[in-house]
Scaffold this motif. Sequence first.
Motif, short mmCIF file in Angstrom:
data_model
loop_
_atom_site.label_atom_id
_atom_site.label_comp_id
_atom_site.label_asym_id
_atom_site.label_seq_id
_atom_site.Cartn_x
_atom_site.Cartn_y
_atom_site.Cartn_z
N UNK A 1 0.84 -1.19 0.00
CA UNK A 1 0.00 0.00 0.00
C UNK A 1 0.88 1.25 0.00
N UNK A 2 0.52 2.19 -0.84
CA UNK A 2 1.26 3.45 -0.94
C UNK A 2 0.29 4.59 -0.74
N UNK A 3 0.63 5.49 0.13
CA UNK A 3 -0.18 6.70 0.33
C UNK A 3 0.60 7.89 -0.20
N UNK A 4 -0.11 8.74 -0.93
CA UNK A 4 0.51 9.87 -1.60
C UNK A 4 -0.14 11.17 -1.15
N UNK A 5 0.69 12.17 -0.89
CA UNK A 5 0.18 13.47 -0.47
C UNK A 5 0.85 14.56 -1.31
N UNK A 6 0.01 15.28 -2.06
CA UNK A 6 0.52 16.36 -2.91
C UNK A 6 0.48 17.70 -2.18
N UNK A 7 1.30 18.60 -2.64
CA UNK A 7 1.29 19.98 -2.16
C UNK A 7 1.87 20.87 -3.25
N UNK A 8 1.66 22.17 -3.08
CA UNK A 8 2.27 23.13 -3.99
C UNK A 8 1.34 23.79 -4.99
N UNK A 9 0.09 23.36 -5.02
CA UNK A 9 -0.85 24.00 -5.93
C UNK A 9 -1.19 25.41 -5.47
N UNK A 10 -1.93 26.12 -6.32
CA UNK A 10 -2.34 27.47 -5.97
C UNK A 10 -2.78 28.25 -7.18
N UNK A 11 -2.90 29.55 -6.96
CA UNK A 11 -3.32 30.48 -8.00
C UNK A 11 -2.10 31.22 -8.53
N UNK A 12 -1.94 31.23 -9.84
CA UNK A 12 -0.80 31.91 -10.45
C UNK A 12 -1.25 32.58 -11.74
N UNK A 13 -0.61 33.66 -12.08
CA UNK A 13 -0.92 34.34 -13.33
C UNK A 13 -0.30 33.60 -14.51
N UNK A 14 -0.90 33.76 -15.65
CA UNK A 14 -0.35 33.17 -16.87
C UNK A 14 1.09 33.61 -17.05
N UNK A 15 1.94 32.66 -17.44
CA UNK A 15 3.35 32.93 -17.58
C UNK A 15 4.17 32.63 -16.34
N UNK A 16 3.48 32.39 -15.24
CA UNK A 16 4.16 32.10 -13.99
C UNK A 16 4.55 30.64 -13.85
N UNK A 17 5.09 30.33 -12.68
CA UNK A 17 5.59 28.98 -12.42
C UNK A 17 5.05 28.47 -11.09
N UNK A 18 4.96 27.16 -11.00
CA UNK A 18 4.64 26.47 -9.76
C UNK A 18 5.43 25.19 -9.69
N UNK A 21 4.79 19.09 -5.32
CA UNK A 21 5.53 18.03 -4.62
C UNK A 21 4.57 16.94 -4.21
N UNK A 22 5.10 15.74 -4.13
CA UNK A 22 4.31 14.59 -3.69
C UNK A 22 5.21 13.71 -2.83
N UNK A 23 4.74 13.44 -1.62
CA UNK A 23 5.49 12.58 -0.71
C UNK A 23 4.73 11.27 -0.56
N UNK A 24 5.46 10.17 -0.65
CA UNK A 24 4.86 8.84 -0.55
C UNK A 24 5.23 8.19 0.77
N UNK A 25 4.29 7.42 1.30
CA UNK A 25 4.58 6.63 2.49
C UNK A 25 5.16 5.29 2.09
N UNK A 26 5.73 4.60 3.04
CA UNK A 26 6.19 3.24 2.77
C UNK A 26 7.63 3.16 2.32
N UNK A 27 8.12 1.92 2.25
CA UNK A 27 9.52 1.67 1.93
C UNK A 27 9.74 1.26 0.49
N UNK A 28 8.67 1.23 -0.30
CA UNK A 28 8.78 0.70 -1.65
C UNK A 28 8.67 1.77 -2.72
N UNK A 29 8.92 3.01 -2.33
CA UNK A 29 8.77 4.11 -3.29
C UNK A 29 9.61 3.88 -4.54
N UNK A 30 10.84 3.45 -4.37
CA UNK A 30 11.75 3.31 -5.50
C UNK A 30 11.35 2.17 -6.45
N UNK A 31 10.40 1.35 -6.07
CA UNK A 31 9.93 0.28 -6.95
C UNK A 31 8.71 0.69 -7.76
#
Length: 124
Positions: A1-18, A21-31
Amino acid sequence: QVQLVESGGGLVQAGGSLRLSCVASGRTFSSHVMGWLRQAPGKEREIVAAISRSGGSTYYADSVKGLFTISRDNAKNSVYLQMNILKPEDTAVYYCAAVSQLRLARSASTYDYWGQGTQVTVSS
């Protein structure tokens, strides 16, 4: 089982950047192949980018090639999406997803595990 949590979204003007990020639980992320997908109102969920287990191979949707960059840090159980020169049509809920397989996953239906999503809104 893998749990994923995203962050970093928001409101930005056209031409901007965001940077998402996503952090995963567990020891098998690299698989797991990791992907970023998005769903805009009234549209189907679509793949944005995917990255292989080692990070050595990537895939991008044509609409984001040269604008978005996917990366991962297996030591931190994390995957990232750097989004540059954002456009109003990039407005969507962005999801981090994972699947335990060797090949890059280019279809939303391939992924087994999903985060809750993070909203990205690009104003014109």
